[in-house]
Design a protein around this motif. Sequence first.
Motif, PDB file in Angstrom:
ATOM      1  N   ASP A  62       4.341  -1.602 -10.056  1.00 49.76           N
ATOM      2  CA  ASP A  62       5.040  -0.585  -9.269  1.00 49.76           C
ATOM      3  C   ASP A  62       4.238  -0.261  -8.018  1.00 49.76           C
ATOM      4  O   ASP A  62       3.200  -0.888  -7.748  1.00 49.76           O
ATOM      5  N   GLN A  63       4.702   0.703  -7.272  1.00 45.11           N
ATOM      6  CA  GLN A  63       4.105   1.025  -5.973  1.00 45.11           C
ATOM      7  C   GLN A  63       2.717   1.657  -6.067  1.00 45.11           C
ATOM      8  O   GLN A  63       2.049   1.817  -5.039  1.00 45.11           O
ATOM      9  N   TYR A  75       5.883  -4.628   0.823  1.00 47.49           N
ATOM     10  CA  TYR A  75       6.812  -3.686   0.191  1.00 47.49           C
ATOM     11  C   TYR A  75       6.219  -2.285   0.145  1.00 47.49           C
ATOM     12  O   TYR A  75       6.920  -1.300   0.401  1.00 47.49           O
ATOM     13  N   ARG A  76       4.958  -2.193  -0.180  1.00 48.05           N
ATOM     14  CA  ARG A  76       4.320  -0.880  -0.317  1.00 48.05           C
ATOM     15  C   ARG A  76       4.351  -0.106   1.003  1.00 48.05           C
ATOM     16  O   ARG A  76       4.465   1.118   1.002  1.00 48.05           O
ATOM     17  N   ARG A  81       9.146   3.716  -3.659  1.00 50.16           N
ATOM     18  CA  ARG A  81       9.132   3.491  -5.116  1.00 50.16           C
ATOM     19  C   ARG A  81       9.879   2.201  -5.410  1.00 50.16           C
ATOM     20  O   ARG A  81      11.022   2.022  -4.987  1.00 50.16           O
ATOM     21  N   TYR A  84       7.794  -4.494  -8.298  1.00 46.98           N
ATOM     22  CA  TYR A  84       7.556  -5.739  -7.583  1.00 46.98           C
ATOM     23  C   TYR A  84       7.300  -6.858  -8.591  1.00 46.98           C
ATOM     24  O   TYR A  84       6.374  -6.775  -9.398  1.00 46.98           O
TER      25      TYR A  84
END
Length: 166
Positions: A62-63, A75-76, A81, A84
């Motif tokens: 996750d983030q 993505y981050r 939220r 990935y």
Amino acid sequence: MNPILRPATAADYPAVLALNLEAEALMSPMDEPRLAMLDRQSAYHRVVCDGHAVIAFLIALDQTADYDSPNYRWYRQRYPRFLYIDRIAVAASHRARKLGGLLYADLFAFARERGFDSVAAEFYIEPFNEASSRFHARHGFAEVGTQWVADGKKRVSLQIAPVTTQ
């Protein structure tokens, strides 16, 4: 075959590493210390077994992970939220048996249960990974960006799928 889906354990590491090596042309290399780190940071790490043999796995973060992947960092920087998908592999001997779909369905159920809005993934578009492109399209993913990786040798399509589509 009656596949069993379960959480991964450290005892699965040799099989996971072997599956990763088998599919290394389509994903990043991974050694045991990196696998242990990914396992510790993962929000989701499950394997599919045929009897006692591990024949597939999926690792998602996750983030909140502290992860150096340029794709994860992309993505981050853009999504508050998400889950990935760092890597998924299915044994060559068990491909075309819908095990990737089984793992994705389970991951999306996991994401729904925990209130995630989206799942992130990427695949190579240079060189083009046509099978992964078709697979991700079937699971509701759409391109949200691209970037060059591997010292400019490969380009990825950065993909997002809304959790509600699954």
